[in-house]
Design a protein around this motif. Structure first.
Motif, PDB file in Angstrom:
ATOM      1  N   LEU A  59       0.984  -1.051  -0.042  1.00 15.22           N
ATOM      2  CA  LEU A  59      -0.187   0.001  -0.152  1.00 15.22           C
ATOM      3  C   LEU A  59       1.061   1.246  -0.050  1.00 15.22           C
ATOM      4  O   LEU A  59       1.895   1.408   0.679  1.00 15.22           O
ATOM      5  CB  LEU A  59      -0.864  -0.122   1.285  1.00 15.22           C
ATOM      6  N   GLY A  60       0.482   2.370  -1.061  1.00 10.07           N
ATOM      7  CA  GLY A  60       1.514   3.255  -0.833  1.00 10.07           C
ATOM      8  C   GLY A  60       0.523   4.579  -1.400  1.00 10.07           C
ATOM      9  O   GLY A  60      -0.287   4.339  -2.120  1.00 10.07           O
ATOM     10  N   GLN A 110      -1.959  10.443  -4.781  1.00 12.31           N
ATOM     11  CA  GLN A 110      -1.506   9.410  -5.859  1.00 12.31           C
ATOM     12  C   GLN A 110      -1.145   7.884  -5.089  1.00 12.31           C
ATOM     13  O   GLN A 110      -0.312   7.820  -5.006  1.00 12.31           O
ATOM     14  CB  GLN A 110      -0.310   9.727  -6.651  1.00 12.31           C
ATOM     15  N   PRO A 111      -2.437   7.438  -4.800  1.00 10.01           N
ATOM     16  CA  PRO A 111      -2.078   6.158  -4.171  1.00 10.01           C
ATOM     17  C   PRO A 111      -1.999   4.989  -5.058  1.00 10.01           C
ATOM     18  O   PRO A 111      -2.389   5.025  -6.092  1.00 10.01           O
ATOM     19  CB  PRO A 111      -3.596   5.863  -3.243  1.00 10.01           C
ATOM     20  N   SER A 112      -1.746   3.955  -4.332  1.00  4.88           N
ATOM     21  CA  SER A 112      -1.795   2.489  -5.107  1.00  4.88           C
ATOM     22  C   SER A 112      -1.779   1.672  -4.214  1.00  4.88           C
ATOM     23  O   SER A 112      -1.402   1.632  -3.040  1.00  4.88           O
ATOM     24  CB  SER A 112      -0.279   2.536  -6.154  1.00  4.88           C
ATOM     25  N   VAL A 113      -2.233   0.441  -4.794  1.00  6.97           N
ATOM     26  CA  VAL A 113      -2.600  -0.872  -4.008  1.00  6.97           C
ATOM     27  C   VAL A 113      -1.846  -1.862  -4.600  1.00  6.97           C
ATOM     28  O   VAL A 113      -2.477  -2.093  -6.061  1.00  6.97           O
ATOM     29  CB  VAL A 113      -4.223  -1.131  -3.567  1.00  6.97           C
ATOM     30  N   ALA A 130      -2.358  -4.498  -9.534  1.00  3.17           N
ATOM     31  CA  ALA A 130      -2.184  -3.296  -8.976  1.00  3.17           C
ATOM     32  C   ALA A 130      -3.480  -2.490  -9.353  1.00  3.17           C
ATOM     33  O   ALA A 130      -4.028  -2.614 -10.564  1.00  3.17           O
ATOM     34  CB  ALA A 130      -1.038  -2.746  -9.396  1.00  3.17           C
ATOM     35  N   VAL A 131      -3.915  -1.488  -8.488  1.00  5.23           N
ATOM     36  CA  VAL A 131      -4.605  -0.349  -8.957  1.00  5.23           C
ATOM     37  C   VAL A 131      -3.935   0.821  -8.355  1.00  5.23           C
ATOM     38  O   VAL A 131      -3.690   0.935  -7.087  1.00  5.23           O
ATOM     39  CB  VAL A 131      -6.034  -0.504  -8.386  1.00  5.23           C
ATOM     40  N   SER A 132      -3.702   1.929  -9.094  1.00  4.61           N
ATOM     41  CA  SER A 132      -3.138   3.000  -8.927  1.00  4.61           C
ATOM     42  C   SER A 132      -3.699   4.369  -9.582  1.00  4.61           C
ATOM     43  O   SER A 132      -4.438   4.342 -10.519  1.00  4.61           O
ATOM     44  CB  SER A 132      -1.803   2.904  -9.187  1.00  4.61           C
TER      45      SER A 132
END
Lengths: 181, 707
Positions: B433-434, B448-451, B466-468
């Motif tokens: 997670l970021g 600007q998140p991403s999983v 990934a979803v970002s």
């Protein structure tokens, strides 16, 4: 199925006019196949202080601590014997059992734990070999190092003495000696 | 190579025996139970080994932790050799990078030093042709369009390019002035290319991809290197480098390079006037044991002179004439990076001035400070946190082509990022997670998140998804510059201008990606990635109605967030080493673009639809004919691409390299470039009427001597 796949890929490449090279004199070899052969030689030219565990006929145990970078090349040593001792290759992720080895290869995956490993094997009669940078300098017995694309090895005489392990002069002649802890 | 390792330094509380029952190599399960028993206190820290941490957070950050064990390949017996013989064998090693790429939770591709040397390529963009999913089109001798997953164009602005951690994205137009980014190819350690958004780590403009060029540590470039090459098109390229170690801890290299490239022809047979000279000089110093870490200092100064034919608009009523212009680009930087086991601090200053009279006269100064820190929390969480500040001071003058409202603009950008790599099941499942949050005085706060999810059922298989979200900040050209683009004759002269619009917002992407990597055998590897990118608020040029000015008319194309749409597709790479002497690689990339205007009557979508190829295919072979002779091929196919002005047809092309290394340190190579066509146009005009040239077949020869 896999063979079929490879066959058809080969077919495709061949029709593209690219044939695999033939003739293998002096071609580069995967480093860990060569390092496996180094380990075999180290075991051959090492004398451990006589204890109950290294009598003739009891297996000479070569261990790998951590990730196994040798793939299968080390296992093939089990067909061999050294001074009438059959070779047994074992892979460890647990230091407790790793103590049963005569020669232990500390995989690069254990770099983070190096000082811990060295502490634990301090003065123990297990020959410690590794390609972790500065392994011999840090107190390991034999460090494998790369020079260009060839392999050299460095030995730490002091830790060997502490472990009461003797390397033959044949081995020492080829080694680089280091001062170290 | 930067490898981030989790260091577990354990402190003994009770006796040593307790340790012996404790498996720290696979710590996850047993450590938990041991901790519950209160046997240990643990100090957990993160170690980054090796110098040159430029990319410490690059591929490694997208990794899961694994311990690969691979099945045995059949092998001849080395055990019968003596030690002396063993010491004489040349070895090859599977690099850490290879292992990292296999375990990354993103679509990653790496060009290694060997790939670069054997490509025969003479510039950075030409090298990037070898990366799957990257579309490289040469516009003329000194200009390229380099893009990933769509949006090709000279200023393809959705791609972030970094060289040793320093961004070379230009804040005026977006994209990269490739003609100002000459580099000593021999000193590149590797080029990492991430397709898809990398914004959670790298921040704005890392929308469709990140290209990260990492140069070698000065320790790796000791001694001298001299290289000289000449050819029909790359007329002359000379490189000199020398590296030495003043102390045991310190290594330095100094280098210089000069390049001269011939002008090409335009499709109508006239000269493109696009010849190009580039000179650069620089140094890099790496030293260990500075405040307990490694310090790297590097600096470079470059000067590029590149020609163009531009449609220059002068006079009242405005009249357009094609004029030969000469751009002089000066680029310099100084960068210092300190890193230890857990922390990295990087500071750089970069200045670029671009001077092309009548077209663009501009400069920008950048100061960038970047901090990163890594740590573990418990057994399951591995954190990467960081923050940065970037100061950009830019300046542009009025020219015949550009009108400005503010000649000077100062931008302050701040960012913070946090990434947590969570081990759900040791060695099997990881969740990454970021998010990055950015703010600047020129744009709104951007999250600007991403999983990412990584599944590694065994060392041979990797599955990731990934979803970002990523954003691209508007450039100055889109916000506050006006361009005189062209003059058409509609009875009276019609001046077409583009005008920046301060109200444009950032472009947004929501990306869904998935991938699969399979080590079929130790010698065969497959890498597949699929993506579905949903874009909104894409910036378009919306043409207004002509306004009569007395004797002539003006039509203003204003920028607006006028397009939304999607791009989807997949990329595949198949690698095979049939023998130790031969490596083969086949790549394929497919993508479909579907853009539409957000409001009826808008015209912007033509800017984006079709400028990138639907199909791209590449085939590379690296073949050691003998121990000293190498034959390398690169065959590639680019599908038709479409522009308002027409289309560029499908193109097959072939590069060949024959290398001979008669003795250690000496290499001679002969390179054939674009062998399948005498000359071929690769790109066309998008927004600004630049004139594409035809890229010719070429022959290039090179001698490299290392001592």
């Amino acid at each position: 199925m896999r063979r079929l796949l490879l066959g058809s890929i080969l077919g495709v490449f061949l029709t593209l006019g690219v044939a695999p090279g033939l003739g293998f004199a002096d071609q580069p070899v995967d480093e860990y196949r060569v390092k496996a052969a180094f380990l075999y030689n180290f075991a051959r030219f090492t004398r451990w202080e006589a204890t109950s565990k290294n009598r003739e006929m009891t297996p000479l145990v070569i261990g790998v601590l951590g990730d196994n970078p040798f793939r299968g090349s080390l296992r093939r040593l089990e067909a061999k014997t050294i001074r009438n001792r059959p070779i047994k290759v074992r892979f460890f992720d647990n230091l407790h059992v790793a103590h049963e080895c005569d020669l232990l290869f500390v995989s690069a995956s254990e770099e983070k734990n190096l000082s811990f490993v060295l502490d634990l094997f301090d003065k123990q009669p297990t020959l410690l070999v590794s390609d972790i940078p500065d392994f011999a300098e840090e107190g390991g017995h034999i460090g494998l190092v790369s020079r260009g694309n060839k392999i050299r090895f460095r030995v730490n005489m002091r830790s060997l003495k502490d472990a009461r392990i003797t390397l033959s002069s044949k081995l020492l002649r080829l080694a680089e000696k280091v001062e170290g802890l | 190579m930067d490898e981030c390792l989790l260091t577990l330094q354990m402190k003994l509380i009770f006796d040593k025996l307790a340790y012996l029952n404790f498996s720290f190599i696979a710590p996850k399960k047993q450590m938990i139970s041991s901790l519950r028993q209160g046997v240990f206190a643990m100090e957990v820290s993160v170690t980054c080994i090796r110098t040159g941490m430029a990319s410490a957070i690059l591929i490694s950050a997208l990794l899961g932790a694994l311990s690969p064990t691979v099945a045995d390949p059949a092998s001849p017996d080395l055990f019968n050799l003596t030690l002396e013989q063993l010491m004489d064998i040349r070895v090859t090693s599977v690099s850490k990078t290879e292992q990292e790429v296999h375990r990354a939770a993103a679509a990653v591709f790496v060009l290694t030093r060997e790939d670069i040397r054997r490509s025969g390529a003479t510039s950075l963009p030409e090298l990037l042709r070898r990366v799957p999913g990257v579309h490289v089109a040469r516009i003329d001798s000194n200009k390229w369009s380099v893009s990933v997953r769509g949006f090709s164009g000279m200023f393809s602005n959705k791609l972030l390019v970094l060289i040793d951690g320093r961004t070379v994205y230009n804040p005026f137009f977006g994209g990269v002035f490739w003609q100002a980014q000459d580099i000593v190819l021999e000193d590149i350690e590797r080029i990492e290319v991430i397709r898809g958004p990398g914004a959670a780590l790298w921040g704005a403009n890392a929308v469709n991809g990140v290209i990260n060029v990492i140069t070698r540590s000065a320790k790796e470039t000791q001694g001298g290197l001299v290289s000289a090459g000449a050819g029909t098109f790359d007329q002359g390229i000379g490189v000199a480098r020398y590296g030495w170690s003043p102390t045991e801890e310190t290594a330095i290299r100094v280098y210089g390079k000069g390049t001269r490239r011939a002008e090409l022809e335009r499709p109508d047979g006239t000269d493109a006037e696009d010849d190009w000279i580039s000179l650069l000089a620089g140094f890099r110093l790496d030293t260990e044991d500075v405040w307990g870490g490694n310090l790297s200092v590097q600096g470079e100064i470059k000067d590029a002179d590149a020609g163009s034919i531009r449609p220059i608009i002068e006079g009242t009523p405005p009249a357009q004439t094609d004029q030969v212009t000469q751009s002089d680009i000066l680029n310099g930087h100084l960068l210092a990076r300190w890193s230890d086991n857990t922390t990295q601090i990087q500071l750089y200053y970069d200045r670029l001035s671009y001077d092309e009279p009548k077209f663009a006269v501009l400069s920008y100064d950048t100061i960038d400070l970047d901090l990163q820190h890594k740590f573990s929390l418990g057994e399951r969480h591995f954190f990467l946190v960081g923050g940065g500040y970037r100061f950009i001071h830019d300046h542009t003058e009025e020219t015949e082509t550009i009108e400005v409202t503010d000649e000077v603009r100062t931008t302050h950008q701040f960012n913070l990022f946090l990434q947590d790599t969570i081990t759900l099941a040791p060695d099997r499942w990881q969740l990454i997670l970021g998010t990055k949050v950015e703010d600047s005085n020129q744009s709104d706060v951007a999250w600007q998140p991403s999983v990412r999810v990584l599944y590694t059922p065994n060392p041979d298989h990797t599955l990731w998804g990934a979803v970002s979200r990523a954003v691209r900040l508007p450039t100055r050209a889109e916000t506050d510059l006006s361009f005189n683009a062209t003059v058409r004759n509609i009875g009276i002269p019609l001046l077409i201008k583009s005008a920046g619009n301060n109200a444009v917002e950032s472009e947004k992407l929501l990306a869904y990606e998935a991938g699969y990597r399979w080590k079929v055998t130790p010698d065969v590897a497959l890498d597949l990635a699929a993506f579905y990118h949903r874009y909104s608020d894409l910036i378009s040029g919306e043409t207004g109605s002509p306004v009569m000015m007395g004797g002539y008319a003006i039509s203003i194309t204003a920028f607006a967030n006028g397009i939304k749409g999607r791009i989807y597709g997949f990329e595949g790479v198949l690698n095979w080493k049939p023998t130790a002497r031969l490596r083969l690689e086949a790549t394929y990339a497919f993508m479909e673009t579907d853009m539409k205007s957000t409001e009826a009557g808008q015209t912007g979508e033509a800017n984006y639809d079709g400028t990138s190829p639907r199909h791209q295919f590449g085939f590379r072979s690296l073949w050691n004919l003998t121990d000293t002779v190498e034959l390398d091929t690169f065959l590639h196919f680019t599908d038709e691409i479409h522009f308002r002005s027409g289309s560029v047809s499908t193109c097959w092309n072939l590069d060949l390299r024959l290398g001979w290394r008669p003795r250690e340190g000496l290499e001679l190579s002969a390179i054939g470039q674009n062998l399948l066509h005498s000359q071929q146009q690769e790109f066309d005009v998008i927004r600004y009427p630049d004139y594409p040239a035809e890229i010719p077949r070429g022959i290039f020869g090179k001698v490299t001597w290392e001592f």
